[in-house]
Design an enzyme around this catalytic site. Structure first.
Site, PDB file in Angstrom:
ATOM      1  N   LYS A  55       0.855  -1.177   0.000  1.00 55.38           N
ATOM      2  CA  LYS A  55       0.000   0.000   0.000  1.00 55.38           C
ATOM      3  C   LYS A  55       0.891   1.227   0.000  1.00 55.38           C
ATOM      4  CE  LYS A  55      -4.102   2.106   1.759  1.00 55.38           C
ATOM      5  NZ  LYS A  55      -5.392   1.863   2.333  1.00 55.38           N
ATOM      6  N   ASN A  58       0.135   8.389  -2.625  1.00 60.24           N
ATOM      7  CA  ASN A  58       0.411   9.404  -3.628  1.00 60.24           C
ATOM      8  C   ASN A  58      -0.307  10.663  -3.195  1.00 60.24           C
ATOM      9  OD1 ASN A  58       1.757   7.441  -5.188  1.00 60.24           O
ATOM     10  ND2 ASN A  58      -0.196   6.757  -6.025  1.00 60.24           N
ATOM     11  N   VAL A  60      -1.440  14.853  -3.477  1.00 60.92           N
ATOM     12  CA  VAL A  60      -1.782  15.928  -4.390  1.00 60.92           C
ATOM     13  C   VAL A  60      -1.483  17.260  -3.715  1.00 60.92           C
ATOM     14  CG1 VAL A  60      -3.601  17.015  -5.746  1.00 60.92           C
ATOM     15  CG2 VAL A  60      -3.567  14.527  -5.484  1.00 60.92           C
ATOM     16  N   LYS A  74       0.432  16.097  -8.731  1.00 60.06           N
ATOM     17  CA  LYS A  74       0.309  14.785  -8.104  1.00 60.06           C
ATOM     18  C   LYS A  74       1.699  14.163  -7.999  1.00 60.06           C
ATOM     19  CE  LYS A  74      -2.258  10.474  -8.149  1.00 60.06           C
ATOM     20  NZ  LYS A  74      -3.382   9.724  -8.739  1.00 60.06           N
ATOM     21  N   ASP A 168     -10.566   4.096 -11.654  1.00 59.92           N
ATOM     22  CA  ASP A 168     -11.224   4.633 -10.463  1.00 59.92           C
ATOM     23  C   ASP A 168     -12.141   5.813 -10.761  1.00 59.92           C
ATOM     24  OD1 ASP A 168      -9.677   2.749  -9.242  1.00 59.92           O
ATOM     25  OD2 ASP A 168      -8.223   4.148  -8.431  1.00 59.92           O
TER      26      ASP A 168
END
Length: 476
Positions: A55, A58, A60, A74, A168
């Site tokens: 896991k 990331n 932003v 990002k 997604d």
């Protein structure tokens, strides 16, 4: 496309998150024009990178390029994209897309271990926050069908441009620009893959084929689009299979958002829900293509002449400037006394402007000497004596002393545990220079020490607003 040259990018994930300051290389090839995402408060995008087996996080950021162009940046972790060339290939391909229905990608950077994507900044946040989280005004039906139509157009454009895999798709991937128009984030077009196959999704309600095979295919985005339609009409998170059953049982109106209170045509709602049911078919081959989505949503547009910002009750054509964290704001936000001290020492009396020489030219030598003794004590971190000499200076002066004197005495009071006098001096500094951000930040610091967190946040925001105003004035 290539690396942008950017002076800084400020983190908005939390007050005590360190800022990122990369010196990026200039754009090299296939440079794209700036046409004109990321949420404004504490946005961190967390993604489960299945190919890597771990896991990963990331993030932003809000960034600012030269010329004060705001962008969304990002930042991927090193584990997310071990293959730098693959990242470049993906970003280059997506960067060639140009549509008013997309949050267009402006650039990328691959430098040492960094993997950055730079996209247009969307000031009005995500559909998810408007539907579920903000103290929201209800989104009218006409705006909901517009979202359905515009996002269908975005997906069809991507499909035509051979960008058929979208990862997604959800209400969080749909953002609103300065005109209030919905756009689809291009970040969802880029995801690490293995052997040309996508293995990852973060959707709460994953397409059936992902659950069965662990892969995302072009038809998967249609399923996710169907779930977005359900959320648009209901204003709720409803499991797609449950919504599908309700529609098949001819009880589709049970899904409608009660806040709409009948302010829609039942026939149009039925058509949109029927489109959702087609998208939610278990067999991918039974789902409509993107062109069919556009054709189905187009007839539902009844108020095309009315601007989105009006339907959304947003300010007209006004880009909401995010609060870019100045060094002093960052330091006060995380109650970093050491950092605040260094900033106050470095800036000195620079904010006093034309008044900075008055003390020397109009007052006697004793007064100048007292000021110097206070400054020397402050420089040596002898805060007890700094308070002593600055207090003497205040008593000696017949006119208002420097705002900086009050600011430095305020800080000195604070670090010696005298919080109420610290707040008082910060307020006096504001009186000397009403629009001085430093005075507001020091008030915030004192208020936090006093346990008045809500008031402290207000002072931080006021200081930031004054800094933004000063910046705009300087740019004119």
């Amino acid at each position: 496309m290539g690396c942008f040259q950017s002076k800084y990018a400020d983190v908005i994930t939390s007050p005590d998150h360190p800022s990122v300051q990369h010196q990026l290389e200039s754009v090299t090839e296939d440079q794209v024009d700036h046409e004109d995402q990321v949420d404004h408060e504490n946005q961190v995008e967390q993604e489960n990178q299945i190919p890597c087996g771990v896991k990963d996080f990331n993030e932003v950021y809000i960034g600012k390029l030269e010329g004060n162009v705001l962008v969304a940046v990002k930042r991927f972790s090193k584990l997310t994209w071990p293959d730098a060339q693959h990242f470049v290939d993906q970003a280059t391909a997506v960067g060639k897309l140009r549509s008013k229905r997309l949050v267009n990608l402006l650039g990328y950077c691959v430098e040492r271990g960094e993997r950055l994507l730079v996209a247009e900044y969307m000031p009005y946040g995500t559909l998810s926050k408007h539907l579920f989280y903000w103290n929201r005004q209800e989104i009218p039906w006409e705006m909901r069908v517009r979202v359905a139509y515009y996002i269908a157009q975005a997906l069809d454009y991507c499909n035509v441009k051979n960008q058929k895999i979208y990862h997604d798709l959800s209400a969080s991937r749909i953002l609103f620009d300065e005109e209030g128009d919905p756009r689809l984030s291009t970040f969802g077009l880029i995801k690490n893959r293995r052997d040309g196959i996508s293995y990852s999704t973060n959707l709460t309600y994953a397409p059936p084929e992902f659950s069965e095979t662990g892969t995302i295919i072009p038809e998967s985005v249609i399923y996710s689009y169907g779930n977005v339609l359900i959320e648009l009409v209901s204003g709720k998170h409803i499991p797609p299979n449950h919504a599908f059953d309700i529609i098949m049982e001819k009880n589709a109106m049970l899904l409608m958002d009660s806040s709409l209170e009948g302010r829609f045509e039942s026939e149009d709602a039925t058509k949109l829900l029927n489109l959702a049911s087609k998208c939610l078919q278990k067999n991918p081959e039974d789902r409509p293509d993107t062109e069919s989505l556009v054709s189905a949503a187009a007839p539902l547009q009844k108020l095309e002449e009315i601007a989105s910002y009006f339907l959304m009750r947003l300010p007209k054509s006004t880009v909401i400037q995010p609060t870019m964290l100045s060094p002093l704001k960052k330091a006060c936000s995380r109650m970093d006394h050491s950092a605040v001290y260094k900033i106050l020492l470095k800036t000195g009396y620079s904010d006093e402007g034309a008044e900075s020489d008055l003390l020397v030219t109009r007052q006697n030598q004793e007064l100048v000497q007292t000021k110097n003794l206070g400054d020397n004590a402050f420089r040596d971190q002898d805060f007890i004596n700094a308070i002593k000499y600055y207090s003497k200076l205040v008593r000696m002066m017949t006119s208002s002393p420097y705002a900086t004197v009050f600011a430095r005495r305020s800080f000195s009071y604070l670090v010696t545990g005298e919080r109420d006098p610290a707040l008082g001096d910060a307020m006096k500094a504001q009186f000397c220079i009403p629009g001085w951000p430093t005075a507001f930040y020091l008030q915030a610091l004192a208020l936090w020490e006093l346990g008045m967190e809500s008031d402290a946040r207000d002072m931080i925001n006021k200081g930031a607003a004054l800094e933004a105003k000063r910046l705009q004035t300087t740019e004119r």
